[in-house]
Scaffold this motif. Sequence first.
Motif, short mmCIF file in Angstrom:
data_model
loop_
_atom_site.label_atom_id
_atom_site.label_comp_id
_atom_site.label_asym_id
_atom_site.label_seq_id
_atom_site.Cartn_x
_atom_site.Cartn_y
_atom_site.Cartn_z
N GLY A 6 -123.34 12.19 23.81
CA GLY A 6 -124.70 11.68 24.00
C GLY A 6 -125.40 12.22 25.23
O GLY A 6 -125.62 13.41 25.36
N THR A 7 -125.73 11.33 26.16
CA THR A 7 -126.42 11.73 27.38
C THR A 7 -125.47 11.89 28.57
O THR A 7 -125.92 11.99 29.71
CB THR A 7 -127.53 10.71 27.74
OG1 THR A 7 -126.93 9.43 27.92
CG2 THR A 7 -128.60 10.65 26.67
N ASP A 26 -122.44 13.79 18.89
CA ASP A 26 -122.88 12.40 19.00
C ASP A 26 -123.63 12.03 17.72
O ASP A 26 -124.21 12.90 17.06
CB ASP A 26 -123.79 12.20 20.21
CG ASP A 26 -123.87 10.74 20.63
OD1 ASP A 26 -123.09 10.35 21.52
OD2 ASP A 26 -124.68 10.00 20.06
N SER A 28 -126.28 10.29 17.74
CA SER A 28 -127.69 10.20 18.10
C SER A 28 -128.31 11.56 18.43
O SER A 28 -127.99 12.16 19.47
CB SER A 28 -127.87 9.27 19.30
OG SER A 28 -129.19 9.33 19.79
N ALA A 31 -130.20 11.29 21.78
CA ALA A 31 -129.38 11.39 22.99
C ALA A 31 -129.00 12.85 23.26
O ALA A 31 -129.07 13.30 24.41
CB ALA A 31 -128.12 10.54 22.84
N LEU A 32 -128.64 13.58 22.22
CA LEU A 32 -128.30 14.99 22.41
C LEU A 32 -129.50 15.79 22.87
O LEU A 32 -129.37 16.69 23.72
CB LEU A 32 -127.71 15.57 21.13
CG LEU A 32 -126.33 15.06 20.74
CD1 LEU A 32 -125.91 15.65 19.40
CD2 LEU A 32 -125.30 15.36 21.82
#
Length: 160
Positions: A6-7, A26, A28, A31-32
């Motif tokens: 993610g982050t 991820d 998301s 987030a990526l």
Amino acid sequence: IDVGGGTSTLVDSLWERGHRDLAVLDVSAEALQRSRDRLGLDPDNVEWLVADLTDWTPSRHYDVWHDRAVFHFMTTPVTRAAYLASLRTALAHGGVFVLATFAPNGPEQCSGLPVARYSAEDLIETLGSGIEVIDQREIIHTTPWVSEQRFTWLGGRLAT
């Protein structure tokens, strides 16, 4: 590969240290994208994978698998089996994994979702045969909200 990355800033740190064959997976895409924007690299320099790990089919093998808190969300036998299938398929033979989950005395939920908690022995048993344990430990993580969370970390490799 950093699963559930993610982050996370792990990819930034690895890039700064000269590592170049990096992948972040991820569920998301948002987030990526935030990580991609933060890192500021040509998008082709890191493999960004939007996928649910439980139904992901890797297109290659990775030498290192890093998971700092995905596995503990696998709370059913079906999701655990799918996760472990992805791990065993994606990780090169002799490849190294680093896996962190909430410890037995860790939180029972994370982000409002139930989690499974593991001791090192529980993780070893759950991972099954064909692994070699390199290191195991329990740590106390202090969150940004200054609360403590106990984690179990397990490092190992797939047996050749």
